[in-house]
Each structure stands twice: as structure tokens, then as C-alpha cells.
Design a protein around this motif. Structure first.
Motif, PDB file in Angstrom:
ATOM      1  N   GLN A 176       0.859  -1.182   0.000  1.00 29.08           N
ATOM      2  CA  GLN A 176       0.000   0.000   0.000  1.00 29.08           C
ATOM      3  C   GLN A 176       0.893   1.230   0.000  1.00 29.08           C
ATOM      4  N   LEU A 177       0.811   1.998  -1.091  1.00 26.77           N
ATOM      5  CA  LEU A 177       1.603   3.208  -1.215  1.00 26.77           C
ATOM      6  C   LEU A 177       0.781   4.399  -0.741  1.00 26.77           C
ATOM      7  N   SER A 178       1.452   5.371  -0.130  1.00 16.44           N
ATOM      8  CA  SER A 178       0.742   6.525   0.433  1.00 16.44           C
ATOM      9  C   SER A 178      -0.073   7.266  -0.621  1.00 16.44           C
ATOM     10  N   LYS A 179       0.441   7.313  -1.873  1.00 20.06           N
ATOM     11  CA  LYS A 179      -0.292   7.926  -2.985  1.00 20.06           C
ATOM     12  C   LYS A 179       0.110   7.232  -4.275  1.00 20.06           C
ATOM     13  N   GLN A 180      -0.809   7.172  -5.228  1.00 20.75           N
ATOM     14  CA  GLN A 180      -0.512   6.555  -6.516  1.00 20.75           C
ATOM     15  C   GLN A 180       0.104   7.541  -7.504  1.00 20.75           C
TER      16      GLN A 180
ATOM     17  N   GLU B 170       8.918  14.301  -3.865  1.00 16.95           N
ATOM     18  CA  GLU B 170       7.974  14.126  -2.772  1.00 16.95           C
ATOM     19  C   GLU B 170       8.309  12.853  -1.978  1.00 16.95           C
ATOM     20  N   LYS B 171       8.053  12.902  -0.700  1.00 16.54           N
ATOM     21  CA  LYS B 171       8.277  11.743   0.155  1.00 16.54           C
ATOM     22  C   LYS B 171       7.086  10.796   0.066  1.00 16.54           C
ATOM     23  N   ALA B 172       7.376   9.503  -0.020  1.00 10.86           N
ATOM     24  CA  ALA B 172       6.326   8.486  -0.097  1.00 10.86           C
ATOM     25  C   ALA B 172       6.560   7.435   0.975  1.00 10.86           C
TER      26      ALA B 172
END
Length: 803
Positions: free
Chosen positions: A370-374, A380-382
Motif C-alpha cells: 500500500q503506497l501513500s499515494k498513486q 515528494e516523500k512516499a
């Protein structure tokens, strides 16, 4: 019937005849030569167990940070050194020998040894900026995986090297030569009777495989003829493989003709035996395998069916066979996923039929992410959350290697992953076409299982590495070619008759970055002067060198010779076939650059090598000290203090300052401007002049320095290096330098907690494109798994548009 010990007995009565069928599960025990059925069962188990001990104990798999690299980059890798039977991380070997080979000319361009920690090695290979574009092979060797009597080598990873990303586009769009119609007509068509042979009157599943002259599968259709009459039509089902069912009759002539592609070739079937026993897999479900054993001719007698997985006996069944017998094997008796071999023995314990079957494809690691954002912004930090479960949905503590890289750098020609390497390639002889298909969940499970069964049928049990026939051909474990250390020998070169005999001693030491000793030990030889540089010595000298000096009377000039593991390896590997799976090229897409993709030019720091005419520079500080001492010893010239005049007659009492090649000094000149020699006091002195000092006797090679000091030099383990990741939470993002990282994350040592979870973070670069995440790993009890994900990195303005 009764038994003692830990054995459990099941008596089953079959509908075909009154037969007492015995199914036994047990721990292996020593067997006797008794003729009773129970002793025979132990016999069959023990003979397999004994032979399985003779093959390599470990299998090595290499995971890399990506598939395509630019010259001047670091190639990051993780080596999995697993027990060959259980796939549990192995702890026997301590040293990994690794080399990078140019696939075109077979020359090594990198050779180093790395430390193995509890079955894993994490390391780096520096790809020189001058490295030619092309295909390369990363090869790995351990003492317990590389044996002399093995004729195949599979512990490698192919990588592609390019000059820059534009070369990837060019190479991916290059049209690969396709099989011509003539190639397709030059078909190698092979047939494989289920169980191993055709028996008169017994229904048989006849599998086949068709490949062209390049070994690529060919889609075929054809007709089976009996005495010239068409008996049955057939066609291939997957990758040139297929099957047909018929009952052969002794005395009849059987031939196969292909109708597509049309060919004039006629293919004959194997010999039909007038009597014998057949073994076929009748059906299977999630809980059991159902076999049918049939006999024609002969007399009633005992038969034994042994099931084994990677050389470990899982179950043995015995029964009295008259004409026909059904055997049901519970799958629960096989503890892991993989290829199981079932061998049918007659009452004399001779093998009469064999069948391979794939069991427990569900027993693996299920890795989800599960990635913080697609969609992420530049720099940007992920945050990435990883979850690992087993087939029952229970959390698993797993050792994972995680990589996130620009999708452009995916090598679509590479068909190897951790699942097909361990479950298929290492278990079957020869090259496997498109092994990724059998584990790719994008395809229906039923289709994959049927295709996998065809693969096993067309391989034949003789190609199963763990078949008893193959194990019998293996020599014992003393066929090891290399060890965790390096063997050496002390020998004398002068006054051999008077030289001391027996045990000798060697001083081993490793200098630190300043040249001072950071490690020292005493090595004791045996009575013949032989010794071993151990893995502990490699560890103590990691990132540097280990020096060896014999402690003996100098008059006899003792010298040390060391084996060179890579010379041994490359001599042996010339006799082995390098096996690598081929990929289904028709499924690969051409790589194109989207107009919105932005890749800043990479900033590469070339390796700096300082050179000057007449000057030798040693990066090893210890050798630098030896160089200085040697020059001081042989050089009679001096520099006057404080006048800085070479061989100054006014300051000749202090000769401690020595001239250095390449430095400029003053010299005394005579009337004709010649440099005055030792007799200049008897001549007129006409002043001084500057002079570039050069003394050829002061230039020592590394070999000369080692010889002068009677030293032998050996590399320690390659230094551990850390994958660079910026921290834009602390570092300024607006420094003007482009962040051209195409690999955002390389984390080879991610270990999930008791809940099967792990969380890692990374920062995006200035590359505006699609990125891939790949995860591979193993649990402590030998479960293997892989996972992946994809996301995009966009500029801020494009992010707003997409939202």
C-alpha cells in the motif's frame, strides 16, 4: 497387521479387487535387508535419502535493483543462499564469490568475494563508465553450490548495460529475428509416454513437445496413424506442448505426421512393450492425487509407490497388484510447494514407472503493498506499507528485497524470478521457456496448472534433478571445487636439502586506511606446508587487503603461493552449460517515451586515477610505506638542507632528505653547464640551475615491493556500501542540481514484524515518469514469494490537472 514405532497405517479396500493397500508416513530410519514389505518401504526411503546427500547443499538466486543499467552506475544485488531441499536460508557457506561476465566475449570484468550472513549477501558492483553496451552475466558461487560433477550452471542473473536511457529505447525497438517458415519446418518433435513407456493394451497419455531449430516452441497440429490409417487428430495446447490419449497395441506401426506447420517429416513412437506396468495420474483436487496402476501380463505381486519432494521422501504406499489398482495420495503429506516425483517399484524394488506432479502452488508468501499515494510529485516523500501472509492468511516474518526504479529500466527479456528459479529451473534439467507464465496470476489458475502439468510430462522424470537415477550419477560432496577460504602453501626456494621440514607459521595482518595494522593473526600450516586463509581472515580485512609473510629462516627464501578461486571457477565453468530461462518475446511491448516524461541528465562521477610520468602511486597506504622505505634504502642521492640543492657539497653531513622523482631541485653546474658529479670540488663551480629529478632505479612496481618484503597480498571481503537516498525533509530541494536517480529505493534487508508488516519511505527524484516496485523474499521456514506495484511521478501542475 501391526507395526511398532511412529508409523501410522491406513488400510483401504478398492472396488476393483480385494486389495489391502498400505499407506505409510514416517521418519526415515535405517533399513534392513528383510524381504517383508515394511522393510522394503524403509529401504526405498533410505536409499533416496542417502543419494540425495551427494548433490550440492545450496542453491543461489540473485536479485538485482533493476534489469538495465547505465555505465558508470552501481549495480546493487542481493544473493539468496538457500538450502537446496527446504529453501530455508542456509548457514553453511560463509563466502560468496561473484563475477560479472561480458556475455559476448566471456571475459570477467569484476571479481570479488563477499561475506554471507545467515544465508544472504547484499552487495554492489561498480560498472565503469567505459563499459561497453551489451548483455552481461552476474554469476554467484559458494562452496556448497558449485560442484565438479554438475554439468549445468544456473546461479546467475543477466543484466543489460547501456550508455544512457536513449539507448534503451533504441535497443527495445530493434526487431528481433523471428523464426522463418523454414525454421518452423525444421521441427524437433518429441513424445513422452506418461509413466515412461508404452505397454500393450494399457491406455496411455502421450505428451509431446515441438520446438524449432532455435529451441523456440512451435504451435503444431497433426494426426496419429496406426498401420497407415488416421487414428486421432491432435494439436498443441501451450508453448508447443500437448497430449493425446490412446491404447497402443503391440505389433502395430504408429507414426505421427504434422499438418501445421506442414512438413514431410514422419515421427515414430517409442517401443511398445508386450507386458509391463503403467502409472498414470487419473485426477487431482485440492486434497489429494489419484493414481491408477495397471498391469498386463506377468504375475500378481507387490508394488510400491514412493512420493518424494526434492530428495525427501514424503510417503510410500505398498499394495498387491493383480490387474489394476487405484492409489490416493493425500497432499497434506507434502509440506511445501514444488515438483513431486512418484516412482513405482516392483516387488524386487526395481523402478518400473515414474510420474512428476506439481503440488501445493498455494504454499507461498502473499505479499501486498500500500503506497501513500498513486501519483507523486517530484522529490515528494512516499511511504510504502508491506504486508506478508501465508496461504492460510497468517502473518509471516519474512526477509525481503525491495526495489523501486524507473519502468524504462525493466529488462523485458529477463524471465527469471525467485519463484520460477527455485521451484522450476533448479529442479529440472535444461532451459525452460517462459517460466513466468506458470506463476503469473493474470492467467487463470486452471490454465496454468494444465500447462505446468504438460511441462512436467514433456520434461520426463529423467530430467528431474532429484530423481534417483540422476542422484545415483552424482559423486560425493568431496567434489567441491572451492571453499569459504583460500588454500595456500609455503615452499622454500633455496638450499632445499637443508630447509626445515614440518609445520611452518605465517604472519597474517591487515593494515588500516593509514597503513597501521588493524588485524593480525598467526596461521599454522600442516606438516607439508599447506594452510588456509579463512573466512574470518577475509572478514577482518574487509574493504582492504590481507598480507601474508612466512616466518622462517630468510636464507632458505620461503615463498607463499595461493590458489586463485576465480581461476578454478572459470576453468570448471567452461565444461558446464549455462542455463537461463527464455522469455515469451511476443508479449513484450516496445518502449516509448511519453512527451510528458522528463529525465534530467545524469551527473556521473568518474573514477579518478592520478598518473604522472615516472611516478608510481599506491592507493594502499601500507604499500605506500613500503615504497618509501625501498626508495630510501636504494637511493644514495640526497637533498641539502636548507639549500634544497641536490647532493650539495656544503651540506653533505645530513643526508636524511631524499629526492623524489618528478620534483624539482637545484644542482651545481660546471663551466660547460654540465651537472657536476662527485668530483665537482676539483672543478670550477659556475652556479646552480633547477633540475627535474628522475631516477629510474626508484620506480617500484607492486610486485617488486611485495617480493622485496616477501609478502603475499590477498583481497578481503568487498566493502559494504550503503545505497544513497536523499532526505529532502532536511536537505534543501532548491540547490540547482538535478536529481537524476532512476532507482528511488534499494532496500535488500526488509524484515517484516510478527504481524507480517513493514513500513519504508523514500523520496522521488526529478524524473517525471512511471515507476515500478518489485519485492522478492523468503521466510524462515522456506516459503517464497514476490510482489509488485506501479505508480507515477508527475510535476505539480500535472498533478493538479489529474485531480
Amino acid at each position: 497387521m501391526s507395526l511398532t514405532g511412529s508409523k501410522t497405517i491406513f488400510k483401504l479396500k478398492w472396488k476393483y479387487s480385494i486389495v489391502f493397500f498400505v499407506l505409510i508416513f514416517f521418519n526415515l530410519t535405517t533399513f534392513s535387508q528383510s524381504k517383508n514389505p515394511i522393510s522394503n518401504l524403509d529401504n526405498l526411503a533410505e536409499q533416496l535419502h542417502t543419494k540425495a546427500k551427494k548433490i550440492p547443499l545450496e542453491n543461489v538466486y540473485l536479485q538485482t535493483s533493476k534489469g538495465i543499467y547505465e555505465s558508470g552506475e552501481d549495480l546493487w544485488f542481493r544473493a539468496y543462499i538457500l538450502d537446496a531441499q527446504s529453501f530455508i536460508p542456509a548457514v553453511k557457506s560463509q563466502t560468496l564469490y561473484l563475477q560479472l561476465i561480458n556475455e559476448n566475449n566471456k571475459k570477467p570484468i569484476w571479481q570479488e568475494q563477499y561475506e554471507i550472513n545467515n544465508g544472504f549477501t547484499n552487495g554492489q558492483v561498480y560498472l565503469l563508465d567505459s563499459l561497453a553496451e551489451g548483455e552481461y552475466m552476474l554469476q554467484a558461487f559458494t562452496a556448497n553450490s558449485f560442484y565438479a560433477d554438475s554439468n549445468e550452471f544456473k546461479a546467475l542473473r543477466k543484466v543489460q548495460v547501456v550508455k544512457d536511457y536513449k539507448s534503451i529505447i533504441t535497443s527495445s525497438n530493434t526487431v528481433t529475428a523471428k523464426s522463418t517458415e523454414q525454421d518452423k519446418k525444421n521441427i524437433q518433435f518429441s513424445v513422452f509416454p506418461e509413466g515412461g513407456k508404452l505397454v500393450n493394451g494399457l491406455p496411455t497419455r502421450l505428451s509431446f513437445k515441438a520446438v524449432d531449430s532455435f529451441g523456440k516452441p512451435v504451435k503444431v497440429s497433426g494426426i496419429l496413424f496406426q498401420d497407415g490409417k488416421a487414428l486421432q487428430k491432435f494439436k498443441s495446447e501451450h508453448a508447443g506442448m500437448g497430449s493425446l490419449d490412446f491404447s497402443p497395441i503391440a505389433g502395430k506401426q504408429y507414426q505421427i505426421r504434422l499438418t501445421e506447420p506442414a512438413t514431410d517429416s514422419i515421427f515414430s513412437l517409442p517401443k511398445i512393450h508386450t507386458e509391463g506396468i503403467s502409472l498414470s495420474l487419473m485426477s487431482r483436487d485440492s486434497s489429494r492425487l489419484v493414481f491408477v496402476v495397471k498391469r498386463t501380463g506377468g504375475t500378481k505381486g507387490m508394488v510400491y509407490l514412493r512420493g518424494q519432494l526434492r530428495g525427501q521422501t514424503s510417503c510410500i504406499a505398498s499394495a498387491l497388484l493383480d490387474k489394476e489398482l487405484v492409489v490416493k495420495i493425500p497432499l497434506k503429506e507434502f509440506s511445501q510447494q514444488g515438483i513431486a516425483e512418484f516412482t513405482l517399484f516392483d516387488e524386487n524394488l526395481l523402478p518400473v514407472a515414474e510420474r512428476l506432479a506439481y503440488v501445493h502452488p498455494q504454499k507461498k508468501l502473499y505479499i501486498s503493498t500500500q503506497l501513500s499515494k498513486q501519483q507523486l510529485n517530484l522529490r515528494e516523500k512516499a511511504e510504502l506499507k508491506i504486508k506478508v501472509l501465508d496461504e492460510e492468511g497468517q502473518p509471516v516474518v519474512a526477509h525481503l528485497g525491495v526495489s523501486i526504479f524507473d519502468k524504462l529500466y525493466e529488462n523485458q527479456k529477463d524471465a527469471k524470478n525467485i519463484l520460477n528459479h527455485y521451484y522450476l529451473s533448479e529442479q529440472l534439467k535444461g532451459r525452460i521457456y517462459d517460466p513466468t507464465y506458470y506463476f503469473d496470476e493474470k492467467h487463470l489458475l486452471e490454465d496454468r496448472e494444465q500447462a505446468l502439468d504438460l511441462l512436467l510430462l514433456t520434461q520426463g522424470w529423467r530430467n528431474y534433478v532429484w530423481s534417483e537415477d540422476n542422484l545415483a550419477k552424482s559423486k560425493s560432496a568431496d567434489q567441491q571445487l572451492i571453499s569459504d577460504g583460500i588454500a595456500g602453501e609455503v615452499h622454500f626456494t633455496k638450499k632445499l636439502k637443508q630447509a626445515p621440514k614440518g609445520i611452518q607459521f605465517i604472519q597474517a595482518f591487515s593494515p588500516d586506511e593509514k597503513g597501521a595494522s588493524k588485524y593480525s593473526s598467526l596461521i599454522k600450516t600442516d606438516s607439508t606446508g599447506k594452510f588456509v586463509v579463512t573466512s574470518q581472515d577475509f572478514k577482518a580485512s574487509q574493504g582492504g587487503y590481507l598480507y601474508l609473510k612466512p616466518i622462517s629462516v630468510a636464507n632458505f627464501e620461503p615463498r607463499i603461493s595461493l590458489d586463485t578461486p576465480f581461476a578454478i571457477i572459470n576453468k570448471a565453468i567452461q565444461k558446464k552449460e549455462i542455463i537461463y530461462p527464455s522469455t515469451a518475446t511476443h508479449e513484450k511491448e516496445k518502449k516509448v517515451l511519453n512527451q510528458n516524461d522528463v529525465r534530467p541528465s545524469s551527473v556521473k562521477l568518474n573514477e579518478v586515477v592520478v598518473k604522472a610520468k615516472g611516478i608510481s602511486i599506491f592507493r594502499d597506504k601500507y604499500l605506500g610505506k613500503l615504497d618509501s622505505l625501498a626508495k630510501a634504502e636504494v637511493n644514495t642521492d640526497f637533498v641539502g638542507v636548507p639549500c634544497n640543492v641536490l647532493n650539495c657539497f656544503q651540506h653533505k653531513e645530513d643526508r636524511s632528505k631524499k629526492p623524489i622523482n618528478g620534483e624539482t631541485y637545484y644542482v651545481h653546474l660546471g663551466k660547460n653547464k654540465e651537472i657536476l658529479g662527485a668530483d665537482y670540488l676539483n672543478n670550477f663551480w659556475y652556479g646552480t640551475s633547477s633540475y627535474l629529478y628522475s631516477n629510474p632505479n626508484l620506480i617500484f612496481t607492486e610486485k617488486e615491493l611485495l617480493m622485496r618484503n616477501n609478502l603475499t597480498k590477498q583481497k578481503g571481503y568487498y566493502a559494504e556500501k550503503e545505497f544513497y537516498q536523499p532526505n529532502y525533509d532536511k536537505e534543501p530541494a532548491g540547490d540547482g542540481l538535478p536529481d537524476a536517480r532512476n532507482t528511488l529505493l534499494w532496500a535488500p534487508e526488509v524484515i517484516t514484524d510478527k504481524n507480517g508488516e513493514a513500513t519504508i519511505s523514500f523520496f522521488c527524484s526529478d524524473i517525471n515518469t512511471a515507476f515500478l516496485g518489485k519485492i522478492e523474499g523468503v521466510s524462515g521456514d522456506g516459503l517464497l514469494g514476490m510482489g509488485g506495484f506501479e505508480f507515477g511521478v508527475l510535476k505539480q501542475e500535472r498533478l493538479k490537472e489529474n485531480r
